[in-house]
Scaffold this active site. Sequence first.
Site, short mmCIF file in Angstrom:
data_model
loop_
_atom_site.label_atom_id
_atom_site.label_comp_id
_atom_site.label_asym_id
_atom_site.label_seq_id
_atom_site.Cartn_x
_atom_site.Cartn_y
_atom_site.Cartn_z
N SER A 1 0.85 -1.18 0.00
CA SER A 1 0.00 0.00 0.00
C SER A 1 0.89 1.24 0.00
CB SER A 1 -0.88 -0.01 1.27
OG SER A 1 -1.51 1.24 1.47
N TYR B 1 -2.10 -0.93 10.41
CA TYR B 1 -2.18 -1.27 8.99
C TYR B 1 -0.89 -0.85 8.27
CZ TYR B 1 -3.75 -1.10 4.11
OH TYR B 1 -3.86 -1.28 2.74
N ALA B 2 -0.45 0.39 8.52
CA ALA B 2 0.77 0.88 7.88
C ALA B 2 1.97 0.01 8.24
CB ALA B 2 1.04 2.33 8.27
N ALA B 3 2.07 -0.36 9.50
CA ALA B 3 3.18 -1.21 9.94
C ALA B 3 3.18 -2.54 9.20
CB ALA B 3 3.11 -1.44 11.44
N SER B 4 2.00 -3.13 9.03
CA SER B 4 1.92 -4.42 8.33
C SER B 4 2.33 -4.29 6.87
CB SER B 4 0.50 -4.99 8.43
OG SER B 4 -0.43 -4.26 7.65
N LYS B 5 1.99 -3.16 6.26
CA LYS B 5 2.32 -2.97 4.85
C LYS B 5 3.79 -2.57 4.65
CE LYS B 5 -1.66 -4.08 3.12
NZ LYS B 5 -1.78 -5.30 2.29
#
Length: 266
Positions: A149, A162-166
Amino acid sequence: MAIFSNDSLRQKHVLITGATGGIGYETAKVLASMGARLTITGRNEEKLLELKQELISLAGEENIFVKTADLTDQASREELVESSAKALGFINGLVNSAGIGGGGVVEELDEETVERVMDVNFKSTLFLTQLVYRKMLEQKEGDIVNLSSLSGLRGTHGNTAYAASKFAVIGWTQSMALEAIEHNIRVNAVCPGYVETEMAWNSIRKKAEKNGISFEEGMKEAAAAIPSGRISTTEEVANTIAFLLTDAARNIVGESLKISGGNFMR
């Protein structure tokens, strides 16, 4: 409509996760129109069967395999890969499209939410890819595309988990790519900004509510913040994924292609 010919992926077998909606759903249709054999997977069997009917008209029933799977479970991942290879042969390509949103501002995060987001968006991608990669190593060929993302390339206010996972997906993509290319296997990622999906609508709706405006006004604000003036379509993302699976992209390795209408520049 695909931007490539109907034989660009002729007889290549591609496994697509997260095929029950959004980008994964559209990617399946694009790849089928390019001649690929497809394994489509997700948790919702009804939606998978609906998609299968669309794909049959593009690729023929014999070229479509449907398998529900819980990608957070190792046994389910193993069964998916083995049954897929048995049904349609060697897996030439993998599209890791499955993913979820989740999380919030830092002070509101809880361990359960963070673990869930990381399990679905990162760990499942890593361990499913590992299974497919081991098979690709046997024939020294393959193409893998991971869905990251724009949030995997820069911080995102109020969406830290979410940002960390992406971000993790990007690190995984780049590191794996260095190992895989030694075996003629390419690994890349795509990094969409806002796309016309339910996940995007939910994010825009949440921001609109916070700012005391309507969803329609929030949509206008979201589009206005993008240099191109509009949100990307699922078809545009699907065509980019398709390109990365073709021989036209054979020397693109470890990249994270942005599909954001220039939004990364602001």
